[in-house]
Design an enzyme around this catalytic site. Structure first.
Site, PDB file in Angstrom:
ATOM      1  N   MET A  55       0.856  -1.192   0.000  1.00  0.00           N
ATOM      2  CA  MET A  55       0.000   0.000   0.000  1.00  0.00           C
ATOM      3  C   MET A  55       0.896   1.248   0.000  1.00  0.00           C
ATOM      4  SD  MET A  55      -3.449  -0.876   2.007  1.00  0.00           S
ATOM      5  CE  MET A  55      -2.917  -0.627   3.668  1.00  0.00           C
ATOM      6  N   HIS A 111       9.535  -3.682   3.317  1.00  0.00           N
ATOM      7  CA  HIS A 111       9.035  -3.913   1.949  1.00  0.00           C
ATOM      8  C   HIS A 111      10.200  -4.211   1.007  1.00  0.00           C
ATOM      9  CE1 HIS A 111       5.716  -1.096   3.354  1.00  0.00           C
ATOM     10  NE2 HIS A 111       5.032  -2.146   2.949  1.00  0.00           N
ATOM     11  N   ARG A 117       3.604   2.860  10.083  1.00  0.00           N
ATOM     12  CA  ARG A 117       3.065   3.620  11.220  1.00  0.00           C
ATOM     13  C   ARG A 117       4.151   4.122  12.164  1.00  0.00           C
ATOM     14  NH1 ARG A 117      -2.479   0.625  12.801  1.00  0.00           N
ATOM     15  NH2 ARG A 117      -3.042   0.079  10.690  1.00  0.00           N
ATOM     16  N   GLN A 142      -2.826 -12.112   8.294  1.00  0.00           N
ATOM     17  CA  GLN A 142      -3.073 -11.809   6.875  1.00  0.00           C
ATOM     18  C   GLN A 142      -2.409 -12.868   5.982  1.00  0.00           C
ATOM     19  OE1 GLN A 142      -2.805  -7.767   4.919  1.00  0.00           O
ATOM     20  NE2 GLN A 142      -0.752  -8.439   4.441  1.00  0.00           N
ATOM     21  N   GLN A 163     -10.264  -2.295   2.852  1.00  0.00           N
ATOM     22  CA  GLN A 163      -9.732  -2.972   4.050  1.00  0.00           C
ATOM     23  C   GLN A 163      -9.619  -2.047   5.250  1.00  0.00           C
ATOM     24  OE1 GLN A 163      -5.888  -3.924   1.923  1.00  0.00           O
ATOM     25  NE2 GLN A 163      -5.034  -3.689   3.963  1.00  0.00           N
ATOM     26  N   GLU A 192       5.818 -11.462   7.625  1.00  0.00           N
ATOM     27  CA  GLU A 192       5.193 -12.201   8.731  1.00  0.00           C
ATOM     28  C   GLU A 192       4.696 -11.282   9.845  1.00  0.00           C
ATOM     29  OE1 GLU A 192       7.955 -15.200  10.020  1.00  0.00           O
ATOM     30  OE2 GLU A 192       7.257 -16.618   8.509  1.00  0.00           O
ATOM     31  N   HIS A 197       9.046   0.959   3.379  1.00  0.00           N
ATOM     32  CA  HIS A 197      10.162   0.982   4.332  1.00  0.00           C
ATOM     33  C   HIS A 197      11.055  -0.219   4.041  1.00  0.00           C
ATOM     34  CE1 HIS A 197       7.958  -2.163   6.372  1.00  0.00           C
ATOM     35  NE2 HIS A 197       6.912  -1.360   6.462  1.00  0.00           N
ATOM     36  N   MET A 253       9.289  -3.248  11.702  1.00  0.00           N
ATOM     37  CA  MET A 253       9.148  -2.143  10.734  1.00  0.00           C
ATOM     38  C   MET A 253       7.695  -2.009  10.289  1.00  0.00           C
ATOM     39  SD  MET A 253      12.081  -0.790   9.154  1.00  0.00           S
ATOM     40  CE  MET A 253      13.772  -0.964   9.678  1.00  0.00           C
TER      41      MET A 253
HETATM   42  O1  PAF Z   1      -0.110  -5.704   3.932  1.00  0.00           O
HETATM   43  C1  PAF Z   1      -0.499  -4.801   3.165  1.00  0.00           C
HETATM   44  O2  PAF Z   1       0.189  -3.828   2.896  1.00  0.00           O
HETATM   45  C2  PAF Z   1      -1.877  -4.902   2.543  1.00  0.00           C
HETATM   46  O3  PAF Z   1      -2.771  -5.486   3.419  1.00  0.00           O
HETATM   47  C3  PAF Z   1      -1.883  -5.621   1.180  1.00  0.00           C
HETATM   48  C4  PAF Z   1      -1.482  -7.080   1.318  1.00  0.00           C
HETATM   49  C5  PAF Z   1      -0.952  -4.921   0.210  1.00  0.00           C
HETATM   50  C6  PAF Z   1      -3.287  -5.596   0.580  1.00  0.00           C
HETATM   51  O4  PAF Z   1      -3.738  -4.289   0.391  1.00  0.00           O
END
Ligand code: PAF
Length: 282
Positions: free
Chosen positions: A30, A37, A188, A154, A61, A149, A34, A185
């Protein structure tokens, strides 16, 4: 690095340019990227011939409109980071491109995984996650998809969705990337004050202590210890702590040697919600 804003352009690029046998690795995000990612992107680059990232702040979401509005949007910076790390393709759709005029979630049955932990506190959240990840998988058709993780629930839910929908995607969970003081990390973390960010090391240090204590004390005793430990800390408010079975995510009252368990925690620093988890097995 190629950037596409429409499904059509992304699909045309794949069908024209990429050799048919390419292995595609996918990292949905999204944005507000950081180091966590970027570590997912690096893993994908090692394991695939083409790495695709998506940046899409998914409205379905978010259970609170205010959180969606406040969510940081740093697209130019994100694109630069992705370019620097060597990502090949970025999918950057608009809300309309994904949802047309119908910004709503599909309803999923994740065999109860959605009702535990985060599901109790964030109504409809996992239907929104399932909807967007399923849609993105259909558009990108990756061989491998990478998730951190930190959002362990999720990750398990996405694995379940792939199995239940017979999708041909290998979902890979990657270890939590931590700041030097142990704080997981997260985009937020930027919103924490200097003091909160420093003191937030309590979250990970608590989980590490739990891992030791559970060898000696009962689950109930460890739960009570965590509650009293956080009561002493004025900067943080514990929302939940639970020890759960890794497969079912159901909280347990006893540990048996042949199963895998994790400790999960959510705390508030003012209005900023932080989550973390730790495997208790290794
Ligand atoms: O973890 C996230 O950043 C989001 O929940 C995802 C998996 C990109 C779905 O919008």
């Amino acid at each position: 690095m190629k950037v596409f804003k429409t499904k059509k352009d992304l699909k045309t690029y794949f069908s024209n340019l990429i050799p048919k046998k390419s292995k595609i690795g996918f990292v949905p995000t999204m944005g507000a990227l950081h180091k966590g990612h970027l570590s997912l992107i690096r893993t994908s680059l090692k394991e695939n011939s083409v790495t695709v990232a998506s940046i899409f702040v998914n409205p379905t979401q978010f259970d609170k409109k205010e959180d969606l509005e406040k969510y940081p949007r740093t697209t130019e910076r994100d694109l630069q980071l992705l370019k620097d790390v060597g990502c090949h393709v970025v999918f950057l759709p608009s809300v309309e491109e994904i949802y047309n005029q119908n910004v709503s979630s599909e309803r999923f049955d994740f065999d109860g995984l959605e009702n535990e932990m985060e599901g109790k506190f964030r109504g409809g959240h996992f239907d929104g996650v399932g909807t967007i990840v399923k849609t993105l998988f259909e558009i990108v058709s990756p061989n491998n998809a990478y998730f951190g993780e930190k959002d362990f629930q999720q990750l398990q839910i996405i694995k379940k969705m792939v199995v239940k929908n017979h999708m041909n995607v290998h979902v890979i969970g990657c270890p939590i990337y931590r700041e030097t003081n142990g704080l997981a990390m997260s985009s937020r973390n930027e919103r924490l004050s200097i003091e909160q960010r420093k003191e937030a090391s309590i979250i990970y240090s608590t989980l590490l202590e739990v891992k030791e204590k559970i060898k000696v004390f009962s689950v109930k005793e460890v739960n009570n210890w965590v509650i009293s430990h956080f009561k002493k800390h004025p900067l943080f408010e514990l929302e939940y702590f639970t020890i759960a079975d890794e497969e079912t995510l159901k909280n347990v009252s006893e540990i048996s040697p042949d199963k895998k368990y994790r400790a999960f925690i959510a705390v508030y620093a003012d209005s900023i919600r932080l989550i973390d988890n730790l495997s208790l097995n290794n």
